[in-house]
Write a protein that holds these residues in place. Structure first.
Motif, PDB file in Angstrom:
ATOM      1  N   ASP A 111       0.821  -1.220  -0.025  1.00  0.00           N
ATOM      2  CA  ASP A 111       0.007   0.130   0.158  1.00  0.00           C
ATOM      3  C   ASP A 111       0.992   1.167  -0.104  1.00  0.00           C
ATOM      4  N   ASN A 112       2.232   1.059  -0.432  1.00  0.00           N
ATOM      5  CA  ASN A 112       3.233   2.177  -0.112  1.00  0.00           C
ATOM      6  C   ASN A 112       3.260   2.787  -1.346  1.00  0.00           C
ATOM      7  N   TYR A 113       2.386   3.468  -1.898  1.00  0.00           N
ATOM      8  CA  TYR A 113       2.123   4.032  -3.022  1.00  0.00           C
ATOM      9  C   TYR A 113       3.230   5.313  -2.925  1.00  0.00           C
ATOM     10  N   SER A 114       3.947   5.589  -3.990  1.00  0.00           N
ATOM     11  CA  SER A 114       4.607   6.862  -3.993  1.00  0.00           C
ATOM     12  C   SER A 114       4.916   7.446  -5.519  1.00  0.00           C
ATOM     13  N   THR A 115       5.201   8.653  -5.671  1.00  0.00           N
ATOM     14  CA  THR A 115       5.512   9.145  -6.811  1.00  0.00           C
ATOM     15  C   THR A 115       6.836   8.545  -7.369  1.00  0.00           C
TER      16      THR A 115
END
Length: 133
Positions: A71-75
């Motif tokens: 769930d660690n979405y990042s740019t």
């Protein structure tokens, strides 16, 4: 030895999930591609490009959430994922153009063949990006 087997089993499960998501995404994308190409009469390269952009977005989020359980979405991760899918797009487009223009294979069949060559490297690249903290 048991730890290596569990590690390998985990990778195999991820690869199976990756392919299930990939096949689902691919199927939807192909319907969209055929609609753009046949019904809206777009050039096959333009239709494939539009379809690829939508597919890239879906793949990143679906694989992050369901395949790699992140769930660690990042740019940064999204940007790297886009680069992987640009690599896949270029590889697939080259294969499609080769199949259509050199081998004379139909414009609808060619995009069905191209992912056979790109799935495995894309899996490992995406796994590295999404799992990397």
């Amino acid at each position: 030895m048991i730890n290596k087997l569990k590690f390998l089993e985990g990778k195999v499960k991820e690869y199976i999930k990756f392919n299930i998501i990939g096949i689902s995404n691919f199927t939807i994308s192909q319907v969209f591609y055929i609609t753009l190409f046949k019904i809206f009469k777009l050039n096959y390269i333009i239709a494939y490009t539009i379809t690829s952009i939508l597919s890239i977005l879906a793949s990143y989020f679906l694989n992050s959430k369901f395949t790699f359980k992140s769930d660690n979405y990042s740019t940064k991760k999204f940007s790297l994922s886009v680069l992987v899918y640009i690599f896949e797009y270029i590889l697939n487009m080259g294969i499609i153009i080769f199949l259509v223009n050199i081998l004379g294979i139909n414009e609808i069949i060619s995009p069905l063949i191209a992912p056979v060559f790109s799935t495995l490297p894309v899996f490992f690249l995406m796994r590295t990006i999404i799992k990397n903290k």
